[in-house]
Write an enzyme that holds these catalytic residues in place. Structure first.
Site, PDB file in Angstrom:
ATOM      1  N   CYS A 705       0.835  -1.198   0.000  1.00 43.15           N
ATOM      2  CA  CYS A 705       0.000   0.000   0.000  1.00 43.15           C
ATOM      3  C   CYS A 705       0.875   1.254   0.000  1.00 43.15           C
ATOM      4  CB  CYS A 705      -0.971  -0.033   1.182  1.00 43.15           C
ATOM      5  SG  CYS A 705      -2.346   1.146   0.996  1.00 43.15           S
ATOM      6  N   HIS A 805      -3.751  -5.369   0.961  1.00 39.78           N
ATOM      7  CA  HIS A 805      -3.540  -5.728   2.364  1.00 39.78           C
ATOM      8  C   HIS A 805      -3.943  -7.186   2.570  1.00 39.78           C
ATOM      9  CE1 HIS A 805      -2.615  -1.714   3.792  1.00 39.78           C
ATOM     10  NE2 HIS A 805      -3.664  -1.242   3.122  1.00 39.78           N
TER      11      HIS A 805
END
Length: 864
Positions: A705, A805
């Protein structure tokens, strides 16, 4: 009610008559402040305890000074006593008068006090058709000789207020008489004109009951406001040290607290109307009044007042005041104290049952979903884990159970199937309940972007970035959303398990609490207060927390949990007994230390404290060395939990260049302030060190991310979404650039690893829009199922990153990633896949709690 004690409020006698524990009695026979004692009561009592080694101040100097300040009269006008009753019994002996005039119905002790002083008593009865109104002209008509005139305003039991100016006028016409005005219930009347001030006529005296106003009948405290001469005479009739040290301290503080009294004056009219409406529906005739009680006539077909009181007490645990012993009343009248909403509903339900009313079902208290809440003495006391264990233990008993945390401050979040963001802790708890995550389980999520500001997410969607002051203003709206979410969620299950935040004893936050006791009050939850005994100071923390709670909040605490204990629990018995004596609550469970539980942490506290990851490289050369960069604003570090379960992995955190070494892999995790953390990498030299390792080609560099964004050439934040920084240069390891956009991507995502073709599953939470550079486009590392890019890699695959994630949660991909690292080290690949599964951990946790808590007793406490 004992005939030898005709007043209300004799709780022991009431409980004995009902055959119940005193705690099960709702006493509406005594009329005290329905909001309960002020929140500062316990602190004042505690502070004054040290003075108990001395005799009380015989002049009650501080208390009298506070009375003078509040009522605007000189201190010489006031007398303090152990309740107004003590003053009432002393005053007739101090007047020298032989006759008392008492309008009835009224407080019975007026006549008793006069009789014990040898006075002749002239009663002036009021009549029912006039709602027992007191007419001062009728009283004035019998004042042919000097008399003590005893008036209640508001009157007891009628609650009627007498006009102050009319009393003053009558007193001026009869200077030979003394007019005693009992204002015991005056603090409950908005706009009441007290006669206790300096402009009071010399022949008017006023009784002031602090006992009722501040809900402290056990302390006994009252005042008399009178002329200096009369005050002195009454003072001489009282015993020495009439008011004890604790009562003096509470009274002085209470008289100065205008906000507390104003709160009850604001609340009482609505509470009184609620009670009056219910009594009227049941057929009672409710007489108009302004006090914190109502006088009501029973329906014609009802039993006598004594029988109604007996049945309400024995059958329902509700005590009411039988008015049969009031002069001028009969056995057709009850006095009912105004109470809080839920208690009013219980009173009305009891009366409906006693009267066998067809309306009884409509008065039955609406039973909320049973709820158990875990609060802590501090952050990281283990609340999240304990709640997860309770959720699984209850679910295994066949109960439909759901978790809830009204407000979560955490950088570990996840995304529901419908694309809504919520705290990771409640996602784990939902799994413990065998439910899909639902944003209602964590309706408010705060994700800090700096030391003074956070992104605010309500019901799964961001509503803005707010500084502390801005969020406090927004909080009522947030709490309303949280309450609605709770109500909707609770309606679908058998029991709720709620989690608090931080500590309910954080006194600077109590005024705008929405996650601890305020939420417990809304849910009607029983609270278990947890302390981390491994850190030390657990008993002091539990006792101190209780001391900081208001009485209503203390009443919600059902017991204590001692968490993370190493040793023989029997060694704690003396301390447990001490805590019981000091607080009236028991330790209901001692939860042992659980090694390697394998559940995700709620936030970064444990990670940054070093509780989960070491900093040193591995001692075993055959273990893979994976370094995680401990960014200042790290988020979603739980992405790495799956790596930690692998036996051939040594996962460690790195904060500086000296700790970096030459690991097999470096992982840049997520961040809530990407540009600030990029700047930090440059300032510490870690950015340059990681770039150097990537250039050597022996260390694999991975970004997740925000970590992916940092690997590129630049990150821009033109809208200032995360900070005031507009642009930061990236590490330049991938040919990508990122710009943070207003729209936040929230999605549960299925994906594919481009090289291995292995399936991946996780979630996206980001503002970034990342695009390849035209000059040096990177390879695709991860794609969504539709083929759209989700991550990029250097052509040799040794630098890569993805927005996904939970990317390492997939067992096959995780082993593929680790075996790639092993081959570079000339270590043999491992074929066996270690499963990353929370189910065994949740069941293990539930087993521990069931072994060390009396769950059946706890379930009975919440009504199951």
């Amino acid at each position: 009610m004992s005939e030898s004690f005709p007043h209300g409020g004799n709780l022991r006698a009431l409980a004995a008559t009902a055959g119940r524990d005193p705690a099960d009695i709702l006493d509406a026979s005594a009329s005290i402040n329905p909001l309960g004692p002020p929140p500062w009561l316990r602190q004042v009592l505690s502070a004054a305890t040290g003075e108990l080694v001395h005799y009380p101040d015989p002049d009650a100097t501080a208390l009298i000074a506070a009375a003078a300040e509040r009522y605007g009269a000189p201190a010489s006008h006031f007398v303090a006593g152990g309740g107004t009753s003590e003053i009432l019994y002393a005053l007739p002996r101090a007047t020298g008068l032989a006759r008392a005039v008492i309008p009835t119905p009224c407080y019975a002790d007026y006549a008793t006090a006069a009789h014990k002083s040898g006075m002749d008593i002239r009663r002036v009865p009021a009549v029912e058709f006039d709602d027992f109104a007191v007419h001062l002209d009728r009283i004035e008509g019998v004042l042919r000789s000097p008399s003590l005139v005893m008036l209640g305003s508001p009157g007891n039991p009628t609650g009627k207020v007498l006009p102050a100016d009319a009393i003053v006028d009558m007193a001026s016409r009869h200077p030979q008489c003394l007019f005693l005005v009992d204002e015991a219930f005056a603090d409950f009347v908005p706009g009441f004109a007290s006669l206790a001030g300096a402009d009071r006529p010399h022949n008017v005296a006023v009784l002031l009951s602090l006992t009722k106003s501040f809900a402290i009948p056990g302390l006994r405290l009252g005042l008399l406001a009178a002329s200096p001469d009369l005050a002195g005479w009454v003072r001489s009739k009282l015993p020495p040290w009439s008011v004890n040290t604790l009562a003096q301290a509470v009274g002085a503080r209470g008289l100065a607290d205008k906000n507390y009294l104003e709160a009850i004056r604001q609340a009482l009219p609505g509470l009184r109307q609620r009670l009056a409406d219910g009594l009227t529906r049941l057929g009672f005739t409710v007489l108009p009044g302004a006090a914190n009680f109502l006088l009501a006539r029973l329906p014609a077909e009802a039993p006598s007042s004594g029988e109604v009181c007996r049945r309400a007490l024995t059958g329902h645990g509700v005590a009411l005041r039988d008015c049969a012993n009031f002069h001028a009343l009969s056995d057709r009248f009850l006095r009912v104290a105004v109470r809080k909403e839920d208690e009013t509903d219980r009173i009305l339900a009891a009366l409906a049952g006693v009267l066998d009313s067809p309306l009884a079902p409509s008065f039955a208290p609406k039973r909320g979903t049973p709820a158990l809440m875990v609060q802590g003495t501090a952050s990281n006391a283990g609340k999240s884990v304990l709640c997860a264990g309770l959720c699984r233990a209850l679910a295994r008993r066949g109960l439909r159970v759901a978790p809830f945390k009204s407000q979560n401050m955490s950088l570990n979040s996840g995304v529901t199937a419908d694309g809504l963001e919520m705290g990771r802790a409640q996602i784990v708890q939902a799994r413990a309940c065998r439910l899909a995550p639902d944003a209602r389980m964590n309706p408010v999520l705060l994700k800090p972007t700096s030391d003074v500001g956070s992104q605010v997410i309500v019901l799964g969607k961001p509503v803005g970035v707010m500084r502390v002051g801005e969020y406090i203003k927004y909080k009522p709206q947030a709490f309303a959303a949280a309450r609605d979410a709770y109500d909707a969620l609770a309606a679908d299950v058998d029991v709720m398990v709620l989690e608090g935040a931080g500590s309910p004893a954080e006194v600077n936050l109590q005024a705008h609490d929405m996650v601890n006791m305020a939420m417990a009050a809304h849910a009607g939850a029983k609270v278990l207060l947890a302390a981390d005994i491994d850190r030390g100071g657990a008993y002091a923390a539990l006792l101190g927390t209780m001391e900081c709670l208001a009485e209503a909040d203390r009443a919600r605490v059902a017991g204590y949990l001692l968490n993370r204990f190493r040793g023989d629990p029997s060694l704690l018995d003396p301390a447990n007994a001490f805590l019981r004596r000091a607080t009236g609550r028991d330790v209901v469970g001692v939860v042992p230390w659980i090694d390697n539980l394998g559940l995700p942490e709620e936030d970064s506290v444990t990670f940054k404290d070093g509780g989960t990851l070491p900093t040193a490289p591995p001692d075993d050369p055959d273990r893979l060395d994976i370094a995680v960069v401990d960014l200042p604003r790290v988020s979603n570090f739980t992405d790495l939990d799956a790596l930690a379960v692998e036996p051939d992995v040594h996962l460690r955190r790195v904060r500086g260049v000296s700790e970096l070494g030459r690991p097999d892999a470096v992982i840049l995790p997520g961040s809530k302030n990407t540009l600030a953390d990029l700047a930090w990498l440059g300032e510490t030299g870690l950015g340059a060190a990681i770039t150097a390792l990537a250039g050597e080609g022996t260390t694999e560099v991975v970004g997740i991310c925000a970590g992916l964004q940092m690997l590129g050439t630049a990150v821009a934040d033109p809208l200032g979404l995360e900070s005031g920084r507009k642009r930061e240069e990236g590490l330049g390891l991938l040919g990508i650039s990122t710009e943070l956009a207003a729209a936040k991507t929230l999605a549960a995502t299925r994906a594919v690893h481009a090289d291995s073709k292995l399936a991946l599953r996780g979630y996206e939470i980001h503002h970034g829009l990342t695009v390849p550079d035209n000059a040096t486009p990177p390879h695709l590392a991860v794609t969504r199922e539709d083929g759209s890019p989700l991550g990029y890699a250097r052509p040799d695959g040794r630098v890569w990153g993805a927005y996904l994630h939970g990317i390492f949660d997939a067992d096959a991909f995780r082993r593929h990633f680790l075996n790639t690292l092993r081959r570079r080290r000339n270590l043999a690949p491992i074929a066996h896949r270690t499963p990353y599964d929370l189910e065994p951990a949740l069941d293990r946790l539930a087993d521990v709690l069931e072994a060390h808590l009396d769950l059946p007793a706890l379930l009975r406490r919440v009504g199951l």
